[in-house]
Scaffold this motif. Structure first.
Motif, PDB file in Angstrom:
ATOM      1  N   ARG A 198       0.841  -1.209   0.000  1.00  0.00           N
ATOM      2  CA  ARG A 198       0.000   0.000   0.000  1.00  0.00           C
ATOM      3  C   ARG A 198       0.873   1.255   0.000  1.00  0.00           C
ATOM      4  N   PRO A 232      -9.469   0.635   5.284  1.00  0.00           N
ATOM      5  CA  PRO A 232      -9.962   0.632   3.900  1.00  0.00           C
ATOM      6  C   PRO A 232     -10.773  -0.606   3.539  1.00  0.00           C
ATOM      7  N   LEU A 233     -10.530  -1.717   4.231  1.00  0.00           N
ATOM      8  CA  LEU A 233     -11.301  -2.937   3.981  1.00  0.00           C
ATOM      9  C   LEU A 233     -12.598  -2.971   4.773  1.00  0.00           C
ATOM     10  N   MET A 266      -9.112  -9.256   2.524  1.00  0.00           N
ATOM     11  CA  MET A 266      -7.858  -8.656   2.068  1.00  0.00           C
ATOM     12  C   MET A 266      -7.349  -9.366   0.819  1.00  0.00           C
ATOM     13  N   ALA A 269      -9.550  -8.821  -2.298  1.00  0.00           N
ATOM     14  CA  ALA A 269      -9.269  -7.610  -3.056  1.00  0.00           C
ATOM     15  C   ALA A 269      -8.102  -7.843  -4.010  1.00  0.00           C
ATOM     16  N   SER A 289      -9.316  -4.455  -6.134  1.00  0.00           N
ATOM     17  CA  SER A 289     -10.480  -3.697  -5.667  1.00  0.00           C
ATOM     18  C   SER A 289     -11.472  -4.603  -4.958  1.00  0.00           C
ATOM     19  N   GLN A 340     -14.191  -0.301  -4.363  1.00  0.00           N
ATOM     20  CA  GLN A 340     -13.148   0.561  -3.815  1.00  0.00           C
ATOM     21  C   GLN A 340     -11.774   0.014  -4.182  1.00  0.00           C
ATOM     22  N   ARG A 341     -10.874   0.910  -4.539  1.00  0.00           N
ATOM     23  CA  ARG A 341      -9.519   0.510  -4.907  1.00  0.00           C
ATOM     24  C   ARG A 341      -8.690   0.301  -3.646  1.00  0.00           C
ATOM     25  N   PHE A 342      -8.138  -0.907  -3.483  1.00  0.00           N
ATOM     26  CA  PHE A 342      -7.300  -1.257  -2.326  1.00  0.00           C
ATOM     27  C   PHE A 342      -5.826  -1.267  -2.728  1.00  0.00           C
TER      28      PHE A 342
END
Length: 424
Positions: free
Chosen positions: A93, A201-202, A289, A292, A298, A302-304
């Protein structure tokens, strides 16, 4: 999301299994249920994502050693080396934000790391377990439970020339290498980074480094491990001497005085920050996780991780045995694959001691998380359990793609910020 149907329809769950699952995964559910035949066998959870959609989220058994507390939707397990996959994902990330280059020297970001001839070791080499820094070099229990001391130790350490440049599993030091790098880039420790870069974010509470806060919905299950305290003076005399040898392999990378005591009782291991080993995770959060990652980076729109980043995470298979654990694991950027036997488990992820695992197969869009609380119990094949489950999951996932499948509801607590003591 090929084959997804918007409605929710759950399979009839085997006796004792809670949660929900698409009916195509009936064989997987039966296999999962057989792993927990009674109170003495603890508990666990399994979650599966297909093309970014949750299709299985189940749990069973007991979270305590006495078999009196049922596993719940928010029970997490200490997942041992599965934590390495979590820490590695944090680093990816940060790389996505342009904070690091895998082929740059670690010392470019973490100057202290350049001590004792390590100035040219790259981030990529470190994440491939090729830095020659796997040994604990005689650290005490008190030192090992202090993450800043351990970050300083690995920064000042000299490389093992027998292992440098070769894959040699960094069983515990990998975590402090990741947290030291993460701290140098952000000023934050890995406990905080896992919450901010993964859990938030997740949108899941189920990812923690160490014991979740008393205010957190997630509760760590007790480890089923030998609780006897009888000392073995011969072992205690010989072990540190063997561990000090440069050729001590896995033993030298794991042994420290009191290593048995830290997973007994109330598990003191959980009160430290050991980013290679003491993560607490729910199966759902791990599957989310890796789901994604398997879905091009994603989840829920949502973009991970960027698609470019995800494309770099699949490495080239290597059949050379690891120099510490003597089996091929093909490490690439923090995750390992299982190249032998070919085709058993396509993709990559990270397994942990006793068989918990988080796994992604971007080529098929499949990901799963499996956690449990057994360690050194009568289920002697626990370490390989995830491979057997993986075969069942792949077969049922193929059926689901052919027939179409239903998503299941999210049954765990979402991410919530809870107050923490100031990080050291």
């Amino acid at each position: 999301m090929t084959g997804v149907k918007t409605g929710e329809r759950s399979a009839a769950l085997p006796r004792g299994i809670q949660g929900a699952a698409d009916p195509n995964f009936a064989c997987t559910l039966r296999g999962f249920a057989q792993l927990f035949p009674g109170r003495r066998y603890g508990g666990g959870a399994l979650s599966i994502y297909l093309h970014g959609e949750p299709v299985v989220d189940v749990w069973t058994g007991y979270s305590d050693r006495r078999g009196t507390q049922h596993w719940t939707a928010d029970t997490g397990a200490m997942v041992f080396s599965v934590t390495k996959g979590m820490a590695s994902t944090v680093i990816h990330r940060l790389a996505d934000r342009g904070l690091l280059d895998y082929d740059a020297p670690v010392a470019e970001y973490w100057p202290e790391f350049g001590a004792n001839g390590k100035a040219r070791i790259t981030v990529r080499e470190m994440m491939q377990h090729r830095a020659g820094l796997s040994h604990l070099n005689g650290c005490t229990k008190a030192e090992l439970l202090d993450h800043q001391v351990m970050e300083d130790r690995v920064a000042r350490a000299s490389v093992n020339k027998l292992l440098r440049g070769h894959q040699a599993y960094h069983a515990l030091t990998y975590g402090w290498l990741m947290s030291g790098l993460g701290r140098a880039l952000t000023g934050k420790g890995m406990r905080e980074l896992i919450r901010e870069e993964l859990a938030e974010p997740l949108e899941t509470d189920g990812l923690h480094l160490g014991r979740p806060s008393a205010d957190a919905p997630t509760r760590a299950a007790q480890i089923l491990a030998p609780q006897g305290t009888l000392a073995n003076p011969i072992f205690n005399f010989v072990a540190p001497r063997v561990a000090a040898l440069g050729v001590s392999g896995m033993f030298g990378s794991m042994y420290f005085p009191g290593m048995k005591a830290v997973v007994q009782g109330d598990t003191p291991f959980l009160d430290a920050e050991i980013p290679a080993a003491n993560g607490v995770a729910t199966a759902r959060s791990l599957a989310r996780m890796y789901g994604a990652i398997a879905n091009g980076g994603s989840i829920d729109g949502q973009r991970f991780l960027s698609e470019e980043r995800v494309a770099q995470l699949t490495g080239t298979p290597s059949y050379w045995p690891d120099r510490n654990i003597f089996v091929p694991l093909s490490f690439n950027l923090g995750y390992h694959s299982l190249p032998v036997p070919p085709g058993l488990m396509p993709g990559f992820g990270h397994a942990g001691l006793a068989g918990s695992v988080g796994w992604a197969d971007p080529s098929s869009g499949l990901a799963f998380g499996f956690v449990h609380n057994r360690l050194l119990t009568r289920m002697v094949l626990d370490q390989a359990t995830f491979a057997g489950l993986g075969a069942l999951i792949r077969r049922d996932a193929a059926r689901a793609r052919k027939r179409g499948y239903h998503s299941v509801p999210d049954q765990g607590a979402p991410f919530t910020k809870v107050p923490r003591p100031a990080a050291g």
